[in-house]
Design a protein around this motif. Structure first.
Motif, PDB file in Angstrom:
ATOM      1  N   TYR A  91      19.517 -11.758  -2.657  1.00 35.58           N
ATOM      2  CA  TYR A  91      18.789 -12.507  -3.683  1.00 35.58           C
ATOM      3  C   TYR A  91      17.362 -11.985  -3.743  1.00 35.58           C
ATOM      4  CZ  TYR A  91      22.632 -15.819  -3.669  1.00 35.58           C
ATOM      5  OH  TYR A  91      23.861 -16.397  -3.775  1.00 35.58           O
ATOM      6  N   PHE A  92      16.848 -11.817  -4.923  1.00 39.73           N
ATOM      7  CA  PHE A  92      15.490 -11.337  -5.111  1.00 39.73           C
ATOM      8  C   PHE A  92      14.699 -12.341  -5.932  1.00 39.73           C
ATOM      9  CE2 PHE A  92      17.642  -7.534  -3.951  1.00 39.73           C
ATOM     10  CZ  PHE A  92      16.686  -6.711  -3.371  1.00 39.73           C
ATOM     11  N   VAL A  93      13.433 -12.467  -5.608  1.00 37.19           N
ATOM     12  CA  VAL A  93      12.515 -13.282  -6.388  1.00 37.19           C
ATOM     13  C   VAL A  93      11.417 -12.350  -6.884  1.00 37.19           C
ATOM     14  CG1 VAL A  93      10.864 -15.184  -6.362  1.00 37.19           C
ATOM     15  CG2 VAL A  93      12.990 -15.354  -5.035  1.00 37.19           C
ATOM     16  N   ILE A  94      11.278 -12.275  -8.188  1.00 37.94           N
ATOM     17  CA  ILE A  94      10.239 -11.443  -8.793  1.00 37.94           C
ATOM     18  C   ILE A  94       9.215 -12.390  -9.403  1.00 37.94           C
ATOM     19  CG2 ILE A  94       9.706  -9.714 -10.542  1.00 37.94           C
ATOM     20  CD1 ILE A  94      12.600  -8.691 -10.207  1.00 37.94           C
ATOM     21  N   VAL A  95       7.971 -12.235  -9.012  1.00 36.80           N
ATOM     22  CA  VAL A  95       6.898 -13.100  -9.497  1.00 36.80           C
ATOM     23  C   VAL A  95       5.988 -12.275 -10.394  1.00 36.80           C
ATOM     24  CG1 VAL A  95       4.955 -14.562  -8.825  1.00 36.80           C
ATOM     25  CG2 VAL A  95       7.003 -14.484  -7.390  1.00 36.80           C
TER      26      VAL A  95
ATOM     27  N   ILE B  63       3.075  -5.924 -20.586  1.00 35.28           N
ATOM     28  CA  ILE B  63       3.492  -6.874 -19.548  1.00 35.28           C
ATOM     29  C   ILE B  63       4.459  -7.904 -20.131  1.00 35.28           C
ATOM     30  CG2 ILE B  63       2.674  -8.763 -18.053  1.00 35.28           C
ATOM     31  CD1 ILE B  63       2.191  -5.980 -16.918  1.00 35.28           C
ATOM     32  N   GLY B  64       4.174  -8.390 -21.329  1.00 30.90           N
ATOM     33  CA  GLY B  64       5.054  -9.358 -21.971  1.00 30.90           C
ATOM     34  C   GLY B  64       6.451  -8.805 -22.196  1.00 30.90           C
ATOM     35  N   ARG B  65       6.532  -7.564 -22.661  1.00 30.87           N
ATOM     36  CA  ARG B  65       7.847  -6.957 -22.885  1.00 30.87           C
ATOM     37  C   ARG B  65       8.577  -6.697 -21.574  1.00 30.87           C
ATOM     38  NH1 ARG B  65       5.021  -4.910 -27.411  1.00 30.87           N
ATOM     39  NH2 ARG B  65       4.223  -3.088 -26.321  1.00 30.87           N
ATOM     40  N   MET B  66       7.842  -6.336 -20.522  1.00 28.33           N
ATOM     41  CA  MET B  66       8.493  -6.126 -19.226  1.00 28.33           C
ATOM     42  C   MET B  66       8.975  -7.462 -18.649  1.00 28.33           C
ATOM     43  SD  MET B  66       8.559  -2.897 -18.956  1.00 28.33           S
ATOM     44  CE  MET B  66       8.446  -2.739 -20.747  1.00 28.33           C
ATOM     45  N   ASN B  67       8.198  -8.527 -18.829  1.00 37.35           N
ATOM     46  CA  ASN B  67       8.644  -9.856 -18.389  1.00 37.35           C
ATOM     47  C   ASN B  67       9.925 -10.255 -19.126  1.00 37.35           C
ATOM     48  OD1 ASN B  67       6.621 -10.251 -16.514  1.00 37.35           O
ATOM     49  ND2 ASN B  67       5.349 -11.501 -17.855  1.00 37.35           N
ATOM     50  N   GLN B  68       9.981  -9.974 -20.424  1.00 38.88           N
ATOM     51  CA  GLN B  68      11.194 -10.277 -21.197  1.00 38.88           C
ATOM     52  C   GLN B  68      12.379  -9.474 -20.683  1.00 38.88           C
ATOM     53  OE1 GLN B  68      10.473  -9.726 -25.402  1.00 38.88           O
ATOM     54  NE2 GLN B  68       8.652 -11.018 -25.347  1.00 38.88           N
ATOM     55  N   PHE B  69      12.150  -8.220 -20.364  1.00 37.70           N
ATOM     56  CA  PHE B  69      13.218  -7.359 -19.852  1.00 37.70           C
ATOM     57  C   PHE B  69      13.740  -7.903 -18.522  1.00 37.70           C
ATOM     58  CE2 PHE B  69      14.530  -3.778 -17.169  1.00 37.70           C
ATOM     59  CZ  PHE B  69      15.602  -3.310 -17.920  1.00 37.70           C
ATOM     60  N   ILE B  70      12.827  -8.239 -17.621  1.00 39.65           N
ATOM     61  CA  ILE B  70      13.241  -8.771 -16.315  1.00 39.65           C
ATOM     62  C   ILE B  70      13.983 -10.090 -16.494  1.00 39.65           C
ATOM     63  CG2 ILE B  70      12.400  -9.728 -14.131  1.00 39.65           C
ATOM     64  CD1 ILE B  70      10.097  -7.657 -14.328  1.00 39.65           C
TER      65      ILE B  70
ATOM     66  N   GLY C  11      15.606 -11.155 -19.062  1.00 38.84           N
ATOM     67  CA  GLY C  11      16.891 -10.897 -19.704  1.00 38.84           C
ATOM     68  C   GLY C  11      17.947 -10.400 -18.742  1.00 38.84           C
ATOM     69  N   ASN C  12      17.515  -9.794 -17.646  1.00 45.29           N
ATOM     70  CA  ASN C  12      18.429  -9.254 -16.647  1.00 45.29           C
ATOM     71  C   ASN C  12      18.515 -10.128 -15.400  1.00 45.29           C
ATOM     72  OD1 ASN C  12      19.457  -6.407 -17.466  1.00 45.29           O
ATOM     73  ND2 ASN C  12      17.340  -6.484 -18.145  1.00 45.29           N
ATOM     74  N   SER C  13      17.978 -11.316 -15.471  1.00 47.14           N
ATOM     75  CA  SER C  13      17.976 -12.230 -14.325  1.00 47.14           C
ATOM     76  C   SER C  13      18.961 -13.367 -14.541  1.00 47.14           C
ATOM     77  CB  SER C  13      16.572 -12.820 -14.129  1.00 47.14           C
ATOM     78  OG  SER C  13      15.642 -11.795 -13.849  1.00 47.14           O
ATOM     79  N   ASP C  14      19.509 -13.869 -13.430  1.00 50.07           N
ATOM     80  CA  ASP C  14      20.420 -15.010 -13.498  1.00 50.07           C
ATOM     81  C   ASP C  14      19.667 -16.313 -13.722  1.00 50.07           C
ATOM     82  OD1 ASP C  14      22.657 -13.369 -13.051  1.00 50.07           O
ATOM     83  OD2 ASP C  14      22.395 -13.515 -10.878  1.00 50.07           O
ATOM     84  N   GLU C  15      18.500 -16.421 -13.115  1.00 48.97           N
ATOM     85  CA  GLU C  15      17.676 -17.617 -13.249  1.00 48.97           C
ATOM     86  C   GLU C  15      16.238 -17.210 -13.542  1.00 48.97           C
ATOM     87  OE1 GLU C  15      17.870 -20.172  -9.844  1.00 48.97           O
ATOM     88  OE2 GLU C  15      20.036 -20.375  -9.947  1.00 48.97           O
ATOM     89  N   VAL C  16      15.572 -18.024 -14.360  1.00 47.26           N
ATOM     90  CA  VAL C  16      14.168 -17.783 -14.676  1.00 47.26           C
ATOM     91  C   VAL C  16      13.444 -19.124 -14.618  1.00 47.26           C
ATOM     92  CG1 VAL C  16      12.519 -16.976 -16.426  1.00 47.26           C
ATOM     93  CG2 VAL C  16      14.737 -15.828 -16.171  1.00 47.26           C
TER      94      VAL C  16
ATOM     95  N   GLY D   4       1.911 -25.336 -10.257  1.00 37.69           N
ATOM     96  CA  GLY D   4       2.782 -25.504  -9.102  1.00 37.69           C
ATOM     97  C   GLY D   4       4.079 -26.224  -9.398  1.00 37.69           C
ATOM     98  N   ILE D   5       4.334 -26.563 -10.647  1.00 30.96           N
ATOM     99  CA  ILE D   5       5.556 -27.279 -11.019  1.00 30.96           C
ATOM    100  C   ILE D   5       6.519 -26.301 -11.691  1.00 30.96           C
ATOM    101  CG2 ILE D   5       6.524 -29.161 -12.392  1.00 30.96           C
ATOM    102  CD1 ILE D   5       3.712 -30.469 -12.216  1.00 30.96           C
ATOM    103  N   PRO D   6       7.666 -26.029 -11.045  1.00 24.78           N
ATOM    104  CA  PRO D   6       8.623 -25.092 -11.636  1.00 24.78           C
ATOM    105  C   PRO D   6       9.463 -25.751 -12.727  1.00 24.78           C
ATOM    106  CG  PRO D   6       9.414 -25.840  -9.514  1.00 24.78           C
ATOM    107  CD  PRO D   6       8.060 -26.468  -9.717  1.00 24.78           C
ATOM    108  N   MET D   7       9.613 -25.034 -13.829  1.00 27.07           N
ATOM    109  CA  MET D   7      10.480 -25.492 -14.913  1.00 27.07           C
ATOM    110  C   MET D   7      11.548 -24.407 -15.122  1.00 27.07           C
ATOM    111  SD  MET D   7       7.660 -26.939 -17.591  1.00 27.07           S
ATOM    112  CE  MET D   7       6.608 -25.497 -17.459  1.00 27.07           C
ATOM    113  N   LYS D   8      12.798 -24.766 -14.917  1.00 23.84           N
ATOM    114  CA  LYS D   8      13.881 -23.811 -15.078  1.00 23.84           C
ATOM    115  C   LYS D   8      14.094 -23.567 -16.570  1.00 23.84           C
ATOM    116  CE  LYS D   8      18.389 -22.822 -13.144  1.00 23.84           C
ATOM    117  NZ  LYS D   8      19.433 -23.347 -12.272  1.00 23.84           N
ATOM    118  N   ILE D   9      14.021 -22.298 -16.976  1.00 23.13           N
ATOM    119  CA  ILE D   9      14.203 -21.983 -18.392  1.00 23.13           C
ATOM    120  C   ILE D   9      15.432 -21.098 -18.639  1.00 23.13           C
ATOM    121  CG2 ILE D   9      11.789 -22.334 -18.995  1.00 23.13           C
ATOM    122  CD1 ILE D   9      11.373 -19.334 -18.931  1.00 23.13           C
ATOM    123  N   LYS D  10      16.075 -20.668 -17.544  1.00 19.64           N
ATOM    124  CA  LYS D  10      17.310 -19.889 -17.695  1.00 19.64           C
ATOM    125  C   LYS D  10      18.153 -20.066 -16.449  1.00 19.64           C
ATOM    126  CE  LYS D  10      19.205 -15.278 -18.298  1.00 19.64           C
ATOM    127  NZ  LYS D  10      18.919 -13.853 -18.356  1.00 19.64           N
ATOM    128  N   GLY D  11      19.479 -20.170 -16.666  1.00 21.46           N
ATOM    129  CA  GLY D  11      20.422 -20.198 -15.539  1.00 21.46           C
ATOM    130  C   GLY D  11      20.808 -21.557 -15.059  1.00 21.46           C
TER     131      GLY D  11
END
Length: 81
Positions: free
Chosen positions: A28-32, A54-61, A63-68, A74-81
């Motif tokens: 499992y990887f976490v990319i920040v 940077i915006g386009r690279m964030n979109q690329f990452i 798009g290829n991630s299971d969860e975003v 400090g409050i996480p909001m799940k937007i994908k997965g």
């Protein structure tokens, strides 16, 4: 702008290699990353180019991630997965 296109293509190629390597593992990887696109548009042209890439690279990452997650104050909001 052709130099910028070449630079962005080179950067994306590195991200493609990273995603390919991650997908070959069972780990499992976490990319920040920073979300800098919510700020006002910069007056400096180079900063605008950086923000766009940077915006386009964030979109690329994302798009290829299971969860975003989008984290605000400090409050996480799940937007994908």
């Amino acid at each position: 702008t052709i130099e910028i296109d070449v630079l962005e293509a080179s950067i994306k190629k590195q991200f493609e290699k990273l995603i390919e390597a991650v997908q070959k593992t069972e780990l499992y990887f976490v990319i920040v990353t920073n979300e800098i696109g919510l700020c006002p548009v910069a007056a400096n042209k180079l900063t605008r180019i950086y923000t766009d890439i940077i915006g386009r690279m964030n979109q690329f990452i994302a798009g290829n991630s299971d969860e975003v997650y989008f984290v605000v104050s400090g409050i996480p909001m799940k937007i994908k997965g």
